[in-house]
Design a protein around this motif. Structure first.
Motif, PDB file in Angstrom:
ATOM      1  N   GLU A   1       0.828  -1.206   0.000  1.00 11.84           N
ATOM      2  CA  GLU A   1       0.000   0.000   0.000  1.00 11.84           C
ATOM      3  C   GLU A   1       0.863   1.256   0.000  1.00 11.84           C
ATOM      4  O   GLU A   1       0.597   2.216  -0.733  1.00 11.84           O
ATOM      5  N   LEU A   2       1.930   1.252   0.805  1.00  7.08           N
ATOM      6  CA  LEU A   2       2.852   2.389   0.838  1.00  7.08           C
ATOM      7  C   LEU A   2       3.536   2.575  -0.515  1.00  7.08           C
ATOM      8  O   LEU A   2       3.667   3.702  -1.005  1.00  7.08           O
ATOM      9  N   LEU A   3       3.937   1.479  -1.129  1.00  8.39           N
ATOM     10  CA  LEU A   3       4.573   1.560  -2.447  1.00  8.39           C
ATOM     11  C   LEU A   3       3.605   2.135  -3.482  1.00  8.39           C
ATOM     12  O   LEU A   3       4.016   2.874  -4.388  1.00  8.39           O
ATOM     13  N   GLU A   4       2.343   1.812  -3.360  1.00  4.81           N
ATOM     14  CA  GLU A   4       1.344   2.323  -4.306  1.00  4.81           C
ATOM     15  C   GLU A   4       1.079   3.811  -4.103  1.00  4.81           C
ATOM     16  O   GLU A   4       0.794   4.545  -5.055  1.00  4.81           O
ATOM     17  N   GLU A   5       1.187   4.265  -2.858  1.00  6.06           N
ATOM     18  CA  GLU A   5       0.776   5.636  -2.539  1.00  6.06           C
ATOM     19  C   GLU A   5       1.863   6.678  -2.770  1.00  6.06           C
ATOM     20  O   GLU A   5       1.567   7.829  -3.104  1.00  6.06           O
ATOM     21  N   TRP A   6       3.136   6.306  -2.566  1.00  3.17           N
ATOM     22  CA  TRP A   6       4.185   7.331  -2.537  1.00  3.17           C
ATOM     23  C   TRP A   6       4.840   7.493  -3.903  1.00  3.17           C
ATOM     24  O   TRP A   6       5.316   6.528  -4.494  1.00  3.17           O
ATOM     25  N   ASP A   7       4.857   8.735  -4.383  1.00  6.80           N
ATOM     26  CA  ASP A   7       5.557   9.078  -5.621  1.00  6.80           C
ATOM     27  C   ASP A   7       6.850   9.810  -5.281  1.00  6.80           C
ATOM     28  O   ASP A   7       6.814  10.852  -4.613  1.00  6.80           O
ATOM     29  N   TRP A   8       7.971   9.273  -5.731  1.00 11.20           N
ATOM     30  CA  TRP A   8       9.239   9.977  -5.567  1.00 11.20           C
ATOM     31  C   TRP A   8       9.370  11.069  -6.616  1.00 11.20           C
ATOM     32  O   TRP A   8       9.014  10.867  -7.776  1.00 11.20           O
ATOM     33  N   GLU A   9       9.882  12.228  -6.200  1.00 14.39           N
ATOM     34  CA  GLU A   9       9.993  13.372  -7.106  1.00 14.39           C
ATOM     35  C   GLU A   9      11.260  13.331  -7.948  1.00 14.39           C
ATOM     36  O   GLU A   9      11.276  13.840  -9.066  1.00 14.39           O
ATOM     37  N   GLU A  10      12.336  12.752  -7.366  1.00 11.90           N
ATOM     38  CA  GLU A  10      13.624  12.719  -8.054  1.00 11.90           C
ATOM     39  C   GLU A  10      14.231  11.331  -7.919  1.00 11.90           C
ATOM     40  O   GLU A  10      13.930  10.590  -6.984  1.00 11.90           O
ATOM     41  N   HIS A  11      15.124  10.999  -8.844  1.00  9.22           N
ATOM     42  CA  HIS A  11      15.815   9.710  -8.754  1.00  9.22           C
ATOM     43  C   HIS A  11      16.694   9.643  -7.508  1.00  9.22           C
ATOM     44  O   HIS A  11      16.886   8.561  -6.946  1.00  9.22           O
ATOM     45  N   PHE A  12      17.217  10.780  -7.078  1.00  6.33           N
ATOM     46  CA  PHE A  12      18.021  10.849  -5.856  1.00  6.33           C
ATOM     47  C   PHE A  12      17.430  11.976  -5.008  1.00  6.33           C
ATOM     48  O   PHE A  12      17.726  13.149  -5.214  1.00  6.33           O
ATOM     49  N   ALA A  13      16.586  11.600  -4.064  1.00  7.77           N
ATOM     50  CA  ALA A  13      15.766  12.571  -3.358  1.00  7.77           C
ATOM     51  C   ALA A  13      16.593  13.455  -2.432  1.00  7.77           C
ATOM     52  O   ALA A  13      17.539  12.997  -1.794  1.00  7.77           O
ATOM     53  N   ALA A  14      16.202  14.725  -2.358  1.00  7.89           N
ATOM     54  CA  ALA A  14      16.830  15.661  -1.434  1.00  7.89           C
ATOM     55  C   ALA A  14      16.277  15.449  -0.029  1.00  7.89           C
ATOM     56  O   ALA A  14      15.215  14.852   0.169  1.00  7.89           O
ATOM     57  N   GLN A  15      17.002  15.977   0.961  1.00  2.00           N
ATOM     58  CA  GLN A  15      16.631  15.783   2.366  1.00  2.00           C
ATOM     59  C   GLN A  15      15.174  16.159   2.667  1.00  2.00           C
ATOM     60  O   GLN A  15      14.482  15.387   3.360  1.00  2.00           O
ATOM     61  N   PRO A  16      14.656  17.298   2.199  1.00  2.00           N
ATOM     62  CA  PRO A  16      13.274  17.631   2.567  1.00  2.00           C
ATOM     63  C   PRO A  16      12.267  16.579   2.113  1.00  2.00           C
ATOM     64  O   PRO A  16      11.322  16.257   2.843  1.00  2.00           O
ATOM     65  N   GLU A  17      12.468  16.022   0.905  1.00  2.00           N
ATOM     66  CA  GLU A  17      11.543  14.992   0.423  1.00  2.00           C
ATOM     67  C   GLU A  17      11.652  13.724   1.260  1.00  2.00           C
ATOM     68  O   GLU A  17      10.640  13.095   1.600  1.00  2.00           O
ATOM     69  N   THR A  18      12.852  13.345   1.616  1.00  2.00           N
ATOM     70  CA  THR A  18      13.047  12.131   2.409  1.00  2.00           C
ATOM     71  C   THR A  18      12.456  12.293   3.802  1.00  2.00           C
ATOM     72  O   THR A  18      11.836  11.366   4.339  1.00  2.00           O
ATOM     73  N   GLU A  19      12.630  13.467   4.390  1.00  2.00           N
ATOM     74  CA  GLU A  19      12.023  13.716   5.700  1.00  2.00           C
ATOM     75  C   GLU A  19      10.501  13.660   5.598  1.00  2.00           C
ATOM     76  O   GLU A  19       9.831  13.093   6.476  1.00  2.00           O
ATOM     77  N   ARG A  20       9.934  14.205   4.522  1.00  2.00           N
ATOM     78  CA  ARG A  20       8.482  14.125   4.315  1.00  2.00           C
ATOM     79  C   ARG A  20       8.035  12.665   4.199  1.00  2.00           C
ATOM     80  O   ARG A  20       7.010  12.268   4.755  1.00  2.00           O
TER      81      ARG A  20
END
Length: 546
Positions: free
Chosen positions: A81-100
């Motif tokens: 379910e988590l895999l279905e819900e979360w969209d990554w914005e970048e191939h190598f995510a920045a800290q703010p996205e990872t914290e979110r």
């Protein structure tokens, strides 16, 4: 003792511990371990020093902080379910996205109700008569638990340099690990960055974009390779999501749990032209392929390592206009890949900017920090901001900062003073009911992939013990000695073991950390899992259970 939400008040005659399990740390591994322990029906409390979840991605909010593992290999794999819900914005995510992302996970699975924030553990002492641990926080609060599980990370004990005068500087200063939550403005400011490891490379690249003037103080240059980051479109994210089963299977198969697998060929099996073309291909591709997907012998054969190092040196010279600066940025004391490889996005080009200056502190050592800046053997510099990118007391450092005491009051720090001794990087003889997620001598690599496995194994052991009414879980001395010897043997012949780095326990800023020690298992994660699974399949008979 202060009572906590969800913890019933106990009378003085009760001997049951406050919790069945305490987890130290609410980062990537701590959150997942909490989720798993809840499945067992345990009363769990997580103690977290910060004000929020995320661990590494809560603390390290310095400019430019981001993954160097592909984000879609870094996220948790346990929930479809988590895999279905979360969209990554970048191939190598920045800290703010990872914290979110980690906050999203904490909220989705209602994990916060069992996490106590602003609660730094100062000490943990084992009590043989009750087979429990007394956990003492820095503010003096005390709790008891049957099981104590560490999820404190491998790079979480930040170290400041031992330079005289650090406390005298009157401008703004900060270690990258303890970066403030409020934005820091570099425009028209004179900025110094001390340190050029992976954190320094990211920080320097970002600060150089806006600083009035940036001075980089370098001790050890690094073999950096391009990150080649890019945004992920909705269509691409959908393709990635469909491929998740294959992606995670691939991570299970590879040496370091990355999508990059070692090339089966040796450096000398191909012609020089084929070799150069292969390296050009790797250099132009995203991520750790040039490190983890290279020829199989570059990290064990000196001549092979010299050839790939020469290739990277040529790239540095091509990217930097001033030949003298280029030479300062080419490592001379270690070969490519023998230290952790920083991935960069335009790092070398910043030294072509007129507002950036490189100071080699091997040539002109820093003598002291002054109220107005930094004094070296050759000059005095004035700064508005000093950034300390001086790294961590890695792997064992976070353990050393907690006063763990096992049977008969034996200190874990003293037990490990000549190097860590563990069984599977999870258990320590003489420290019953202490379990480590991603402890020293564990199989490292793409962190969440390895951490999920480690937490699953810990959970399986706890389930086994509880089903049989066992209340004492411990490694045997023979088991710990055997695994430690195996870890050391697995590093033999690897060039990294001959190099001073955090991976070999070296930190010039920490007393007693100037001698190389093998701190991690180098046999690859598939071999690590095979050994762990054999222990479980044998009913954990290699452990001392009672």
């Amino acid at each position: 003792m202060d009572e906590l939400p969800g913890v019933p008040e106990r009378t003085s005659t009760e001997t049951a511990p406050d919790f069945d399990a305490v987890v130290i740390g609410a980062g990537v591994s701590g959150l997942y371990q909490l989720y798993r322990l809840r499945e067992l029906g345990l009363r769990v409390r997580v103690f977290e020093a910060g004000t929020g979840v995320g661990g590494t991605w809560y603390w390290n909010r310095y400019p430019g902080a981001r993954f160097d593992s592909e984000s879609w290999t870094y996220g948790y794999s346990f929930s479809q379910e988590l895999l279905e819900e979360w969209d990554w914005e970048e191939h190598f995510a920045a800290q703010p996205e990872t914290e979110r992302y980690l906050n999203y996970v904490a909220d989705k699975f209602d994990l916060r109700r069992d996490i106590q924030f602003e609660s730094r553990v100062a000490a943990a002492h084992y009590q043989e008569d009750t087979r429990s641990w007394n956990v003492i926080l820095e503010d003096g609060r005390r709790y008891t638990t049957g099981l104590l599980i560490t999820a404190i990370g491998v790079l979480s004990a930040a170290t400041m340099p031992t330079i005289p005068g650090v406390e005298t500087f009157q401008g703004q200063s900060c270690h990258t690990h303890y970066w403030p939550k409020e934005p820091v403005c570099f425009e028209d400011k004179r900025v110094a960055v001390i340190g050029t490891g992976a954190t320094g490379v990211q920080t320097i690249t970002e600060v150089a974009k806006t600083a009035g003037h940036l001075t980089v103080f370098q001790r050890t240059p690094q073999w950096c390779a391009p990150l080649h980051n890019a945004k992920i479109s909705k269509e691409e994210m959908n393709r990635i999501r469909a491929d998740y089963p294959e992606i995670f299977e691939r991570c299970q198969e590879t040496f370091g749990c990355f999508i990059h697998a070692t090339d089966p060929r040796s450096t000398f099996e191909v012609t020089p032209e084929e070799r150069e073309a292969f390296w050009e291909k790797l250099y132009s591709e995203p991520g750790f392929g040039i490190w983890m997907g290279n020829f199989r012998d570059i990290l064990v054969d000196r001549e092979a390592n010299k050839l790939i190092s020469d290739f990277l040196a040529r790239k540095i010279r091509q990217r930097i206009k001033d030949p003298a600066v280029a030479e300062k940025l080419i490592p001379k004391n270690h070969g490519f890949g023998t230290r952790r490889v920083p991935l960069e996005s335009g790092y070398f080009e910043i030294y072509n900017q007129s507002n950036v200056n490189l100071v080699d502190i091997n040539e002109t050592p820093i003598e002291c920090i002054t109220p107005s800046g930094i004094k070296t053997g050759g000059a005095e510099y004035e700064f508005d901001i000093i950034i300390y990118a001086t790294g961590f007391d890695a792997i064992t450092g976070a353990f050393d900062r907690i006063d763990f005491r096992g049977v008969d009051g034996v200190s874990l720090k003293e037990k490990w003073q000549d190097g860590p001794q563990t069984f599977l990087g999870i258990l320590v003889d003489g420290f019953p009911n202490l379990l480590m997620v991603m402890g020293p001598h564990a199989g490292l690599g793409n962190f969440p992939r390895a951490a999920e496995y480690s937490a699953d194994w810990v959970t399986g052991l706890i389930r086994f013990a509880r089903e049989r009414g066992l209340t004492r879980i411990e490694a045997t001395t023979a088991g710990a000695n055997g695994w430690t010897d195996h870890v050391i043997a697995a590093s033999e012949g690897l060039l990294f073991a001959e190099v001073d780095s955090w991976m070999t326990g070296i930190n010039r800023n920490v007393e007693g950390k100037q001698v190389r020690r093998i701190m991690r298992y180098s046999g690859g994660h598939p071999a690590f899992r095979e050994r762990c699974e054999a222990v479980a399949a044998d009913g954990y008979r290699e452990l001392a259970l009672a």
